[in-house]
Design a protein around this motif. Structure first.
Motif, PDB file in Angstrom:
ATOM      1  N   ARG B  34      42.929  27.768  26.145  1.00 50.81           N
ATOM      2  CA  ARG B  34      43.679  28.857  26.275  1.00 50.81           C
ATOM      3  C   ARG B  34      44.361  29.280  27.620  1.00 50.81           C
ATOM      4  NH1 ARG B  34      45.467  31.254  21.464  1.00 50.81           N
ATOM      5  NH2 ARG B  34      45.510  33.156  22.124  1.00 50.81           N
ATOM      6  N   THR B  35      45.261  29.953  27.499  1.00 51.43           N
ATOM      7  CA  THR B  35      45.832  30.328  28.958  1.00 51.43           C
ATOM      8  C   THR B  35      45.917  31.729  28.908  1.00 51.43           C
ATOM      9  OG1 THR B  35      47.035  28.174  28.932  1.00 51.43           O
ATOM     10  CG2 THR B  35      47.833  29.767  30.556  1.00 51.43           C
ATOM     11  N   LEU B  36      45.502  32.275  30.100  1.00 48.95           N
ATOM     12  CA  LEU B  36      45.650  33.695  30.433  1.00 48.95           C
ATOM     13  C   LEU B  36      46.576  33.952  31.571  1.00 48.95           C
ATOM     14  CD1 LEU B  36      44.433  36.644  29.994  1.00 48.95           C
ATOM     15  CD2 LEU B  36      42.876  36.363  31.418  1.00 48.95           C
ATOM     16  N   GLY B  37      47.365  34.906  31.326  1.00 50.21           N
ATOM     17  CA  GLY B  37      48.244  35.124  32.317  1.00 50.21           C
ATOM     18  C   GLY B  37      47.755  36.473  32.927  1.00 50.21           C
ATOM     19  N   ILE B  38      47.538  36.406  34.349  1.00 52.96           N
ATOM     20  CA  ILE B  38      47.238  38.008  34.922  1.00 52.96           C
ATOM     21  C   ILE B  38      48.253  38.135  35.763  1.00 52.96           C
ATOM     22  CG2 ILE B  38      45.748  39.083  36.529  1.00 52.96           C
ATOM     23  CD1 ILE B  38      43.350  37.374  35.765  1.00 52.96           C
ATOM     24  N   VAL B  39      49.040  39.425  35.467  1.00 52.05           N
ATOM     25  CA  VAL B  39      50.489  39.817  36.077  1.00 52.05           C
ATOM     26  C   VAL B  39      50.036  41.140  36.774  1.00 52.05           C
ATOM     27  CG1 VAL B  39      52.653  40.352  35.780  1.00 52.05           C
ATOM     28  CG2 VAL B  39      51.532  39.204  34.090  1.00 52.05           C
ATOM     29  N   GLY B  40      50.473  41.312  37.935  1.00 50.50           N
ATOM     30  CA  GLY B  40      50.417  42.536  38.683  1.00 50.50           C
ATOM     31  C   GLY B  40      51.310  42.258  40.245  1.00 50.50           C
ATOM     32  N   GLU B  41      51.423  43.429  40.643  1.00 47.75           N
ATOM     33  CA  GLU B  41      52.090  43.431  42.020  1.00 47.75           C
ATOM     34  C   GLU B  41      50.947  43.130  43.136  1.00 47.75           C
ATOM     35  OE1 GLU B  41      55.658  46.283  42.251  1.00 47.75           O
ATOM     36  OE2 GLU B  41      54.073  47.427  40.996  1.00 47.75           O
ATOM     37  N   SER B  42      51.548  42.961  44.371  1.00 49.33           N
ATOM     38  CA  SER B  42      50.562  42.763  45.319  1.00 49.33           C
ATOM     39  C   SER B  42      49.822  44.252  45.647  1.00 49.33           C
ATOM     40  CB  SER B  42      51.222  42.599  46.635  1.00 49.33           C
ATOM     41  OG  SER B  42      52.335  43.547  47.078  1.00 49.33           O
ATOM     42  N   GLY B  43      48.293  43.692  45.691  1.00 51.25           N
ATOM     43  CA  GLY B  43      47.243  44.930  45.697  1.00 51.25           C
ATOM     44  C   GLY B  43      46.913  45.349  44.393  1.00 51.25           C
ATOM     45  N   SER B  44      47.156  44.626  43.510  1.00 50.13           N
ATOM     46  CA  SER B  44      46.597  45.198  42.114  1.00 50.13           C
ATOM     47  C   SER B  44      45.351  44.436  41.686  1.00 50.13           C
ATOM     48  CB  SER B  44      47.689  44.653  40.889  1.00 50.13           C
ATOM     49  OG  SER B  44      47.748  43.332  40.853  1.00 50.13           O
ATOM     50  N   GLY B  45      44.844  43.707  42.519  1.00 50.14           N
ATOM     51  CA  GLY B  45      43.512  43.095  42.657  1.00 50.14           C
ATOM     52  C   GLY B  45      43.474  41.686  41.738  1.00 50.14           C
ATOM     53  N   LYS B  46      44.483  40.986  41.545  1.00 51.58           N
ATOM     54  CA  LYS B  46      44.572  39.713  40.535  1.00 51.58           C
ATOM     55  C   LYS B  46      44.121  38.595  41.434  1.00 51.58           C
ATOM     56  CE  LYS B  46      49.658  39.151  41.555  1.00 51.58           C
ATOM     57  NZ  LYS B  46      49.501  39.848  42.767  1.00 51.58           N
ATOM     58  N   SER B  47      44.504  38.510  42.685  1.00 52.39           N
ATOM     59  CA  SER B  47      43.695  37.286  43.559  1.00 52.39           C
ATOM     60  C   SER B  47      42.326  37.606  43.660  1.00 52.39           C
ATOM     61  CB  SER B  47      44.440  37.153  44.931  1.00 52.39           C
ATOM     62  OG  SER B  47      45.997  36.770  44.674  1.00 52.39           O
ATOM     63  N   VAL B  48      41.951  38.722  44.009  1.00 54.04           N
ATOM     64  CA  VAL B  48      40.631  39.364  44.298  1.00 54.04           C
ATOM     65  C   VAL B  48      39.585  38.833  42.993  1.00 54.04           C
ATOM     66  CG1 VAL B  48      38.835  40.856  44.948  1.00 54.04           C
ATOM     67  CG2 VAL B  48      41.044  40.866  46.001  1.00 54.04           C
ATOM     68  N   THR B  49      40.046  39.025  41.876  1.00 56.12           N
ATOM     69  CA  THR B  49      39.704  38.659  40.653  1.00 56.12           C
ATOM     70  C   THR B  49      39.260  37.216  40.703  1.00 56.12           C
ATOM     71  OG1 THR B  49      40.895  40.411  39.555  1.00 56.12           O
ATOM     72  CG2 THR B  49      39.866  38.836  38.161  1.00 56.12           C
ATOM     73  N   SER B  50      40.306  36.344  40.946  1.00 55.76           N
ATOM     74  CA  SER B  50      40.187  34.971  40.703  1.00 55.76           C
ATOM     75  C   SER B  50      39.129  34.393  41.818  1.00 55.76           C
ATOM     76  CB  SER B  50      41.531  34.291  41.028  1.00 55.76           C
ATOM     77  OG  SER B  50      41.956  34.438  42.256  1.00 55.76           O
ATOM     78  N   LEU B  51      39.194  34.991  42.888  1.00 50.05           N
ATOM     79  CA  LEU B  51      38.070  34.497  44.044  1.00 50.05           C
ATOM     80  C   LEU B  51      36.756  35.075  43.534  1.00 50.05           C
ATOM     81  CD1 LEU B  51      40.269  35.144  47.301  1.00 50.05           C
ATOM     82  CD2 LEU B  51      39.802  32.853  46.201  1.00 50.05           C
ATOM     83  N   GLY B  52      36.561  36.244  42.927  1.00 46.76           N
ATOM     84  CA  GLY B  52      35.368  36.837  42.655  1.00 46.76           C
ATOM     85  C   GLY B  52      34.867  35.821  41.523  1.00 46.76           C
ATOM     86  N   ILE B  53      35.646  35.225  40.603  1.00 49.27           N
ATOM     87  CA  ILE B  53      34.957  34.427  39.554  1.00 49.27           C
ATOM     88  C   ILE B  53      34.801  33.113  40.025  1.00 49.27           C
ATOM     89  CG2 ILE B  53      35.914  32.964  37.507  1.00 49.27           C
ATOM     90  CD1 ILE B  53      37.725  35.218  36.816  1.00 49.27           C
ATOM     91  N   LEU B  54      35.362  32.496  41.076  1.00 49.84           N
ATOM     92  CA  LEU B  54      35.038  31.341  41.775  1.00 49.84           C
ATOM     93  C   LEU B  54      33.755  31.630  42.760  1.00 49.84           C
ATOM     94  CD1 LEU B  54      38.369  30.000  42.881  1.00 49.84           C
ATOM     95  CD2 LEU B  54      36.745  28.811  40.800  1.00 49.84           C
ATOM     96  N   GLY B  55      33.287  32.749  42.852  1.00 50.25           N
ATOM     97  CA  GLY B  55      32.053  33.102  43.784  1.00 50.25           C
ATOM     98  C   GLY B  55      32.399  33.121  45.248  1.00 50.25           C
ATOM     99  N   LEU B  56      33.727  33.230  45.590  1.00 53.83           N
ATOM    100  CA  LEU B  56      34.100  33.019  46.877  1.00 53.83           C
ATOM    101  C   LEU B  56      34.052  34.472  47.800  1.00 53.83           C
ATOM    102  CD1 LEU B  56      37.264  30.789  46.633  1.00 53.83           C
ATOM    103  CD2 LEU B  56      34.967  30.229  47.704  1.00 53.83           C
ATOM    104  N   HIS B  57      33.372  35.249  46.969  1.00 54.10           N
ATOM    105  CA  HIS B  57      33.473  36.801  47.888  1.00 54.10           C
ATOM    106  C   HIS B  57      31.830  36.964  48.232  1.00 54.10           C
ATOM    107  CE1 HIS B  57      37.259  38.164  47.719  1.00 54.10           C
ATOM    108  NE2 HIS B  57      37.313  38.133  46.342  1.00 54.10           N
ATOM    109  N   LYS B  58      31.074  35.741  47.761  1.00 57.08           N
ATOM    110  CA  LYS B  58      29.461  36.060  47.902  1.00 57.08           C
ATOM    111  C   LYS B  58      29.143  35.691  49.154  1.00 57.08           C
ATOM    112  CE  LYS B  58      27.955  34.324  43.232  1.00 57.08           C
ATOM    113  NZ  LYS B  58      26.919  35.295  43.405  1.00 57.08           N
ATOM    114  N   GLY B  59      28.362  36.460  49.816  1.00 57.60           N
ATOM    115  CA  GLY B  59      27.877  36.313  51.254  1.00 57.60           C
ATOM    116  C   GLY B  59      28.785  37.155  52.137  1.00 57.60           C
ATOM    117  N   GLY B  60      30.029  37.632  51.703  1.00 53.48           N
ATOM    118  CA  GLY B  60      30.669  38.586  52.612  1.00 53.48           C
ATOM    119  C   GLY B  60      30.287  39.918  52.332  1.00 53.48           C
ATOM    120  N   ARG B  61      31.300  40.703  52.762  1.00 47.69           N
ATOM    121  CA  ARG B  61      30.953  42.036  52.567  1.00 47.69           C
ATOM    122  C   ARG B  61      31.228  42.831  51.355  1.00 47.69           C
ATOM    123  NH1 ARG B  61      32.959  44.823  58.165  1.00 47.69           N
ATOM    124  NH2 ARG B  61      33.226  46.630  56.665  1.00 47.69           N
ATOM    125  N   ALA B  62      31.700  42.027  50.491  1.00 51.35           N
ATOM    126  CA  ALA B  62      31.882  42.487  49.247  1.00 51.35           C
ATOM    127  C   ALA B  62      30.907  43.133  48.452  1.00 51.35           C
ATOM    128  CB  ALA B  62      32.913  41.536  48.566  1.00 51.35           C
TER     129      ALA B  62
END
Lengths: 355, 341
Positions: B34-62
């Protein structure tokens, strides 16, 4: 409608030299703009569309004389300004202004809004009745900003507000012609619509003429009266909005239009898409004759040998193509005969390659 | 259990100015194929979500809380090392700007080979052959020759193809594409969208497409999630979102876009104001200062955060207005204006 155009461009060229070695020997030229002609009438909006590298931004900079043309002629309000000196050009700069794409890099971060929008008055040495500050505040209000923000710095504003500051600056001296280079492409969708509406309102209020340079075909369709499509430094088609979008004649225009994603899931199944192969060739070494022939599904022998001239095939509709589509009887049997073949040829690139 | 499930995911960043709540209670599920589209304007949190799923915020300040379940494994609590073994192999990402996402110093082939050999114990020779196969598969002409090219020798479209090849090299089951075509010209964008659609079918991966462009979402997505201020405001099938949207923000997005498939309407209907700062998210419904229908909630929107409620058949909306009223507004006030006048 027979009055003289506000801006007339004839055979305009800009070749950027490519040099090599210690002696800066010229080894080639990027033919960014390669012989384009068009008119802009007073009060209208001309859209200039094309993909990156097609020369649309260079065209904008040539018209505003920010760069020096290599050949051709630019006539503004009856005056030839092609090679006019900067000093003699200065009074004309009041009339012709530019809106830039990126509201982050086009405003000096160390100047206040007042200084930025007031700069044109200072440079042109214009005294206003109630002082520059009053005038600037009036303009800020006109573009929907709070006049009390006179002393703020650009970083205190959002992207959409910054673009409004940029627009306020261009309006300061009551210009007649505004060149807008991708005025909304750096903005969020909801903000884009605000700025598009603002540009339309200002046009009505201040009797402005626009040349809007953009890559977004839907935005251009929305604001333009006439549209010119550029490809590798040439205009391939120029027509009024209705003609261009409803019956495009150049295969490239067709391909561009069919490539725009449409926000309607139902339509995506019905739509037959023309898939162009590959990328835009380098303007350093453009293909000979018709520049689109390397990606065109209708290209034949003649397209690689003879450059198609920009011809008027319908009232107000000019196309540079040997095998135009949707051409009315004017082009006669040739166009009809070919369009039959084109229908089948058009299906080929749509079905063959996933690339 | 779903292949991917997010439960109340929160990603907050402490800063000197305050806590930035980039993602604030996001939940959704996604199945393979399936394909999920996440839509939003800048600063809506869509990219942070994707990096979060990949675990790329681990070890940072998040500060991350909530749960991310990928194929039966929980990722928020998992160790960095473990998530690292999944990244690239089980889940991969296609970034917006291939020029900055690829290393300019290494050939395209080297970069694909490196990714492949981290997860597969194979010789360089085998990996190279695999890299050439992948480049061929994403439609790069003469892959055996181009495998030794540097990123700068590729055009924008080719670079994006190479990046897709890299992302797919380990056969991931979850693929996240963050603004995959924003940097591309429209004819090249069409090529890449076609390619992504074909590849997803071949690989049977779950695909998340993050974009601000409703056109791109309509081309690719089965389901759509609209984000605003770090929260999901509307979720549904792409028919739900485009045919019977119920959230005023979704209406605003649809009204803001000039469209080629409709008559050029006289005026666009923009959303007033600008997207909120995530440090000072407005009280109550985050959208209320920009909402044209806020006064119809009798002040409720100003004080109370609306719940994400189901209106029918999996279509979720976060709005205080009752469902019948929203449908009436859409039918009578919004839809007629979007169509040809």
């Amino acid at each position: 409608m027979n009055e003289e155009p506000l801006l007339s461009v004839q055979g305009l060229e800009k070749h950027f030299p490519v040099t090599k070695g210690l002696l800066q020997r010229q080894v080639g030229a990027v033919r960014a703009v390669d012989g384009i002609s068009f008119d802009v009438r007073k009060g209208e909006t001309l859209g200039l569309v094309g993909e990156s590298g097609c020369g649309k931004t260079t065209t904008g900079r040539l018209i505003t004389r920010l760069i020096e043309p290599s050949a051709g002629k630019i006539v503004y309000a009856g005056q030839d300004i092609t090679h006019m000196s900067q000093g003699r050009l200065r009074p004309l700069r009041r009339d012709v202004q530019m809106i830039f794409q990126d509201p982050y890099s086009s405003l000096n971060p160390r100047h206040t809004v007042g200084a930025i929008v007031g700069a044109p008055f200072r440079i042109q040495g214009i005294k206003t009745e109630q002082g520059t500050k009053k005038a600037v505040q009036g303009i800020l209000e006109l573009v929907g900003l709070n006049p009390e923000h006179y002393n703020r710095y650009p970083h205190e504003f959002s992207g959409g507000q910054r673009q409004r500051i940029g627009i306020a600056r261009t309006l300061a001296l009551k210009p007649k012609l505004i060149i807008a280079d991708e005025p909304v492409s750096a903005l969020d969708v909801s903000i884009q619509a605000q700025v598009v509406n603002l540009l339309e309102d200002l046009q009505g209020e201040l009797d402005l003429t626009y040349v809007v340079i953009a890559h977004d075909l839907s935005v251009v369709r929305h604001i333009s009266d006439r549209v010119a499509v550029m490809y590798l430094g040439k205009i391939v088609e120029i027509a009024d909005r209705k003609g261009l979008y409803e019956s495009p004649m150049h295969p490239y225009t067709n391909a561009l239009l069919s490539a725009v994603p449409i926000p309607d899931p139902k339509r995506r199944k019905e739509r037959e898409r023309i898939r162009l192969q590959g990328d835009v060739p380098s303007p350093l070494n453009p293909p000979p004759a018709c520049r689109f022939h390397t990606r065109c599904w209708k290209a034949q022998e003649i397209c690689t040998q003879v450059e198609p001239p920009l011809e008027t095939l319908a009232p107000g509709h000019q196309v540079a193509c040997h095998f135009p589509e949707n051409a009315p009887g004017l082009a006669g049997g040739l166009a009809d005969g070919v369009s039959g073949g084109a229908a089948s040829a058009g299906a080929v690139p749509a079905g063959t390659d996933p690339a | 259990m779903s292949f991917l499930e997010l439960k109340d995911l929160r990603i907050h960043f402490p800063t000197d100015d305050g806590l930035v709540k980039s993602v604030d209670g996001l939940s959704f599920t996604l199945e393979r194929g399936r394909t999920l589209g996440i839509v939003g304007e800048s600063g809506s949190g869509k990219s942070v979500t994707s990096l979060g799923i990949l675990g790329l915020h681990k070890g940072g300040r998040a500060r991350i809380s909530g749960e991310i379940w990928l194929d039966g494994e929980e990722l928020v609590g998992a160790s960095q090392e473990h998530v690292r073994t999944l990244r690239g192999k089980k889940m991969a990402m296609i970034f917006q700007d291939p020029l900055s996402a690829m290393h300019p110093f290494y050939t395209v082939g080297d970069q694909i080979i490196e990714a492949y050999r981290i997860h597969n114990d194979v010789s360089k020779k085998v990996a190279r052959k695999h890299a050439i196969d992948m480049l061929g598969r994403v439609g790069i002409p003469q892959p055996a020759r181009r495998v030794d090219s540097y990123p700068h020798e590729f055009s924008g479209g080719m670079r994006q193809r190479a990046m897709i090849a890299m992302a797919l090299s380990c056969d991931p089951e979850l693929l996240i594409a963050d603004e995959p075509t924003t940097a591309l010209d429209v004819t090249v964008q069409a090529q890449i969208l076609d390619l992504m659609r074909d590849l997803q079918r071949d690989f049977d991966a779950a695909l998340i497409v993050i974009t601000h462009d409703l056109g791109v979402v309509a081309e690719l997505s089965d389901d759509i999630l609209v984000m605003y201020g770090g929260k999901c405001v509307e979720y549904g099938t792409s028919d739900d979102i485009f045919e019977r949207p119920e959230h005023p923000y979704t209406w605003g997005l649809l009204g803001s876009m000039p469209r080629l498939d409709r008559e050029p309407t006289e005026r666009l209907m923009p959303i007033k104001g600008s997207p909120p700062s995530l440090i000072n998210v407005p009280s109550g419904c985050a959208f209320h200062p920009r909402c044209a229908f806020e006064e119809r909630t009798a002040g409720l929107a100003k004080v109370e955060v609306p719940e994400l409620r189901e209106t029918e058949g999996g279509h979720l909306v976060r709005c205080h207005l009752p469902a019948e009223r929203r449908r009436a507004i859409w039918r009578n006030e919004i839809k007629p204006n979007l169509e040809a006048s």
